[in-house]
Design an enzyme around this catalytic site. Structure first.
Site, PDB file in Angstrom:
ATOM      1  CG  HIS A   1      20.951  13.239 -22.218  1.00  0.00           C
ATOM      2  ND1 HIS A   1      20.176  12.129 -21.988  1.00  0.00           N
ATOM      3  CD2 HIS A   1      20.138  14.317 -22.019  1.00  0.00           C
ATOM      4  CE1 HIS A   1      18.955  12.517 -21.647  1.00  0.00           C
ATOM      5  NE2 HIS A   1      18.907  13.836 -21.669  1.00  0.00           N
TER       6      HIS A   1
ATOM      7  N   GLY B   1      18.452  21.678 -22.774  1.00  0.00           N
ATOM      8  CA  GLY B   1      17.492  20.691 -22.274  1.00  0.00           C
ATOM      9  C   GLY B   1      17.038  20.934 -20.834  1.00  0.00           C
TER      10      GLY B   1
ATOM     11  CG  ASP C   1      14.602  17.830 -23.327  1.00  0.00           C
ATOM     12  OD1 ASP C   1      15.047  16.956 -24.067  1.00  0.00           O
ATOM     13  OD2 ASP C   1      15.299  18.427 -22.493  1.00  0.00           O
TER      14      ASP C   1
ATOM     15  CG  ASP D   1      24.356   9.225 -20.281  1.00  0.00           C
ATOM     16  OD1 ASP D   1      24.427   7.981 -20.193  1.00  0.00           O
ATOM     17  OD2 ASP D   1      25.029  10.002 -19.568  1.00  0.00           O
TER      18      ASP D   1
ATOM     19  CG  HIS E   1      16.426  17.838 -18.090  1.00  0.00           C
ATOM     20  ND1 HIS E   1      17.703  17.498 -17.746  1.00  0.00           N
ATOM     21  CD2 HIS E   1      16.378  17.730 -19.442  1.00  0.00           C
ATOM     22  CE1 HIS E   1      18.399  17.218 -18.846  1.00  0.00           C
ATOM     23  NE2 HIS E   1      17.604  17.333 -19.880  1.00  0.00           N
TER      24      HIS E   1
ATOM     25  CG  ASP F   1      11.525  18.939 -18.569  1.00  0.00           C
ATOM     26  OD1 ASP F   1      10.735  18.678 -17.643  1.00  0.00           O
ATOM     27  OD2 ASP F   1      12.060  20.045 -18.727  1.00  0.00           O
TER      28      ASP F   1
ATOM     29  NE  ARG G   1       1.421  10.900 -21.972  1.00  0.00           N
ATOM     30  CZ  ARG G   1       0.702  11.886 -22.512  1.00  0.00           C
ATOM     31  NH1 ARG G   1       1.289  12.999 -22.905  1.00  0.00           N
ATOM     32  NH2 ARG G   1      -0.593  11.743 -22.678  1.00  0.00           N
TER      33      ARG G   1
END
Ligand SMILES: O=C(CO)COP(=O)(O)O
Length: 141
Positions: A8, A55, A60, A80, A87, A90, A96
């Protein structure tokens, strides 16, 4: 080994310093990154990087798709935690999927350091065994 690098905005400087510090390790692997992170690594560390979208524009998710296809071995994601991201879904999806497919994932520099030290000292060799097993399974299908 295929390694995804993502940071980030507030962590971009950190990832540049990190990749610079471990350039000897990273140059032996295939690097992937979200758009802006990848651009900065190429320009400031002079390493080749496969770049995806930025991103917030789907980068992502593109890395997540590689994980789902069994094409990514490690994710270093300097997040961050103090700034909300448009997002965020995402970001959560990528984390996950790393858990679903048991891909080593660092979300901060401390853990990234342990993973890269592990990679350097051969502690990630079990990943190669898993890849070989995947290839054998694919052939048997
Ligand atoms: O937003 C990001 C990850 O969620 C990073 O994207 P960029 O590398 O394009 O800035």
């Amino acid at each position: 080994m295929k390694i995804a690098l993502i940071a980030h905005d507030m962590k971009k400087e950190d990832i540049i310093q990190f990749v610079t510090a471990y350039k000897d390790v990273f140059e032996q692997h295939e690097l992937f990154a979200t758009g802006t992170t990848g651009k900065r690594i190429m320009e400031e560390v002079s390493l080749p990087v496969h770049r995806f979208h930025s991103g917030p524009l789907g980068g992502d998710q593109e890395i997540g798709a590689m994980i789902a296809r069994g094409e990514m071995d490690m994710v270093l994601f300097f997040r961050d935690p103090l700034t909300s991201q448009p997002h965020e879904p995402d970001v959560s999806a990528l984390i996950r999927l790393s858990d679903v497919y048991e891909i080593p994932l660092a979300t901060n520099m401390g853990t990234a350091e342990v993973l890269i030290q592990g990679l350097k000292h051969g502690y990630m060799d079990w990943l190669k065994l898993r890849q070989k097993q995947g290839e054998i399974n694919d052939k048997q299908k």
